[in-house]
Structure formats: C-alpha cells, structure tokens
Design an enzyme around this catalytic site. Structure first.
Site, PDB file in Angstrom:
ATOM      1  N   LYS A   1       0.841  -1.206   0.000  1.00  0.00           N
ATOM      2  CA  LYS A   1       0.000   0.000   0.000  1.00  0.00           C
ATOM      3  C   LYS A   1       0.872   1.250   0.000  1.00  0.00           C
ATOM      4  CE  LYS A   1      -3.883  -2.256   2.169  1.00  0.00           C
ATOM      5  NZ  LYS A   1      -4.456  -2.751   3.411  1.00  0.00           N
TER       6      LYS A   1
ATOM      7  N   GLN B   1      -5.106  -1.587   9.488  1.00  0.00           N
ATOM      8  CA  GLN B   1      -4.942  -2.921   8.912  1.00  0.00           C
ATOM      9  C   GLN B   1      -5.491  -3.975   9.873  1.00  0.00           C
ATOM     10  OE1 GLN B   1      -3.498  -3.541   5.759  1.00  0.00           O
ATOM     11  NE2 GLN B   1      -4.245  -5.606   6.119  1.00  0.00           N
TER      12      GLN B   1
ATOM     13  N   ASP C   1     -11.706   2.523   3.656  1.00  0.00           N
ATOM     14  CA  ASP C   1     -12.031   1.103   3.558  1.00  0.00           C
ATOM     15  C   ASP C   1     -13.544   0.898   3.450  1.00  0.00           C
ATOM     16  OD1 ASP C   1     -10.298  -0.960   3.328  1.00  0.00           O
ATOM     17  OD2 ASP C   1      -9.961  -1.266   5.467  1.00  0.00           O
TER      18      ASP C   1
END
Ligand code: NAP
Length: 299
Positions: A54, A98, A121
């Site tokens: 990422k 995460q 997200d």
C-alpha cells in the site's frame, strides 16, 4: 465456449494511472496532495506485506503516505489517540487500520472511531448506511474493484441477474448494494442457501466470495455469464516444496467452458483492492476540498 480471462492486474494498473493523473492535476491546479494514513498494530507478517504494498503504490501515484506502527500490546486508548490525531490532520484524507488487530482491540469500535469521511475502507456503519440508502458513501475497496471490472466488461449492468455468494460486511453485502444501484436483479447467497448450484445457474453475473477452494463447479455457470472470483485459499504448492499456491472459489478451467469472461486467481480481483483504496483516498480528498469527484473512479 472458452471464456475471456479478465486481466485484473492490467486493469488495476490503468486505475492507478488515472488516479496519478488526477493527483498531478490536484497538485498543479490547487496545491493539494491527497494523503493516506495506514495504521498497523503488531507484527503480523501478512499484514506487513500488505502495508508495504500500500505504501509503495500510494507513493507511486503521487500521494502522501503516512505509516504508523503500534506495538502488538498497544491499548485501545493509544490506538484511538492516534486515530483522533489522524482524523484532525488536514493532510490526511484517508485512514486505514490494517486488520486483523490483536485481541485486546475491537475491529468494530476501531472502525467507528475513524471519521467516516476518511474511512477509505468503507467499513463504517455510516458508509454502509449511505451506500444502502443511495448517499455519498466511501465504498469498500474490493466490491468497488469488482464493480469497475464488471462495468468495463459489460458496460451498462441494467437488468442483469446477479448472484453474489457470500454475505460478509466486508464484501458480499456492499457488493449486493452496488449491483442493485446499477439496476441488477440481485441474489445474495450464503451457507444456508438451498440448491446453490441452481441459484448460480440463473446468474448473468456470478460473484463468489466464500473462501472455499474451487467450490463453484463448471456446470453452475450459465452459458455466457461473467464470473468474478473473489475467494482466496492458500494451499501447499503441488510442484514446489515449501512454496504455496493460491486457489479461487471457482473451478477456473471448468467454468471457462461456459462463461463469456472470468477473473483468474491470482491476477483477477486481488490487484484491484489497493487500486480502489487509492481511488477512494482521491475521492475523499476531492470531497474534503469541495472539488468534483474523479470520473470513473467512484461507484
Ligand atoms: P467471510 O466473512 O468468511 O464470508 C464468507 C461467506 O461465505 C459467508 O457469508 C458464508 O455464509 C459464505 N459461505 C461459507 N460457506 C459457504 C458455502 N458452502 N456455500 C455458500 N456460502 C458459503 O469472508 P469474506 O471476508 O467475505 O471473504 C470471502 C473470500 O474472499 C475469502 O477467501 C477472502 O480471502 C477473499 N477476499 C479477497 C479479497 C481480495 O482479493 N482483495 C478481499 C476480500 C476478501 P454465512 O454468512 O452463512 O456463514
């Protein structure tokens, strides 16, 4: 029929290129640099690989990347203090924590702490609700990636019969909502669905997100259908000792006999996820500054 293989890797590269073009214009015309903050708690090796990927791709498209690592025993108070700081930071347009997080932390409470306008997200209750009610949501990255692949393959999705296998908050439910928004007739199947094979056979668009290797058989696929395989199962490599191999939820060879187009595993849906995370960060940045949203990169 031998299906066309949908090249998710190439399509993801084209998405990143589009994002990079928008980012360059934002910098030139407005002096704005979109920023993505990624929070990693602990040292899970798989998570570290994702976070590194990422970071690399964020920098490659010209965005600012902020990495925050907390120790595995970090308390909720410490994590929330960091999230609060990122929520308040105008240089940060997207925040991603995460998962999985260590057991003393709670994923739902963590997601709820992130400002919904920075929840790239798309996992918050606010964004799920906005998606379900036709509002301006940030959409979960993997379903958004699948939608982009489908629009690219099929153009207008209006009137298509779509079957999604899997009803998770992360994938199945938002995927169903996105297809509904694009005027598909949607069925969301799950472990209690009766006669799953028969349900799948009516799908013009068949999406499998279960995590059971090759469960979707060739004769579950309607002739001419578009098949999107989201599932990932890692098995010991049959020919390379000590190595692993990824399998999807669909028996690729058999399904290719019936489908018109199909995503492979790996190289199908997987690469779209980070590309859509970058697209979402750009979208969040444009919204934060009252600028038009990037075309073709949102739901
Ligand atoms: P999940 O939360 O475990 O959900 C799995 C879903 O599959 C559940 O809704 C479950 O039904 C359903 N299911 C289980 N067994 C079934 C069966 N025999 N028949 C029909 N449905 C069945 O998983 P997820 O997070 O949605 O992820 C699904 C898969 O996609 C995993 O392999 C994951 O690794 C992969 N994935 C890949 C990406 C990517 O490529 N970037 C991103 C996200 C997920 P119930 O609800 O009834 O239990």
């Amino acid at each position: 029929m031998s299906a066309k293989t949908i090249d998710g890797k190439a399509f993801a590269a084209s998405v990143r290129e589009k994002v990079a073009g928008h980012v360059a214009r934002l910098k030139d015309e407005h002096g704005i640099t979109p920023g993505l903050a990624v929070v990693l708690v602990g040292e899970d090796p798989a998570s570290e690989v994702y976070v590194a990927a990422k970071h690399r791709q964020t920098v490659e498209v010209g965005m600012a990347s902020f990495e925050h690592k907390l120790p595995a025993d970090a308390s909720e108070e410490t994590l929330f203090a960091l999230i609060d700081k990122l929520n308040a930071d105008p240089a940060v347009h997207g925040i991603l924590c995460q998962f999985p997080v260590p057991e003393q932390l709670d994923e739902r409470r963590t997601v709820a702490r992130i400002d919904p306008t920075k929840d790239v997200d798309g996992l918050s209750v606010t964004n799920a609700g906005l998606l379900a009610t036709g509002g301006e949501a940030l959409v979960s990255c993997t379903p958004l990636g699948c939608l982009m692949l489908l629009r690219d393959q099929l153009g207008d999705l209006t009137g298509k019969e779509a079957v999604v296998i899997g009803r998770s908050n992360l994938f199945g439910k938002p995927m169903g909502q996105l297809l509904l928004r694009d005027n598909c007739t949607v069925t969301i199947a799950h472990s209690r669905t009766k006669d799953l094979a028969e349900v799948c056979r009516r799908a013009d668009i068949l999406i499998a997100a279960v995590g059971r290797a090759e469960m979707v058989q060739g004769d579950w696929v309607k002739p001419g259908a578009t098949v999107i395989d989201v599932g990932i199962t890692r098995i010991p490599h049959p020919d390379k000792p000590g190595k692993t191999k990824l399998l999807g939820d669909v028996d690729f060879a058999a399904a290719s006999e019936n489908a018109a187009a199909i995503t492979p595993v790996p190289g199908g849906v997987g690469p779209m996820t980070i590309a859509c995370l970058l697209a979402n960060t750009l979208t969040a940045c444009c919204r934060a500054h009252g600028l038009p949203e990037p075309e073709g990169l949102t739901a």
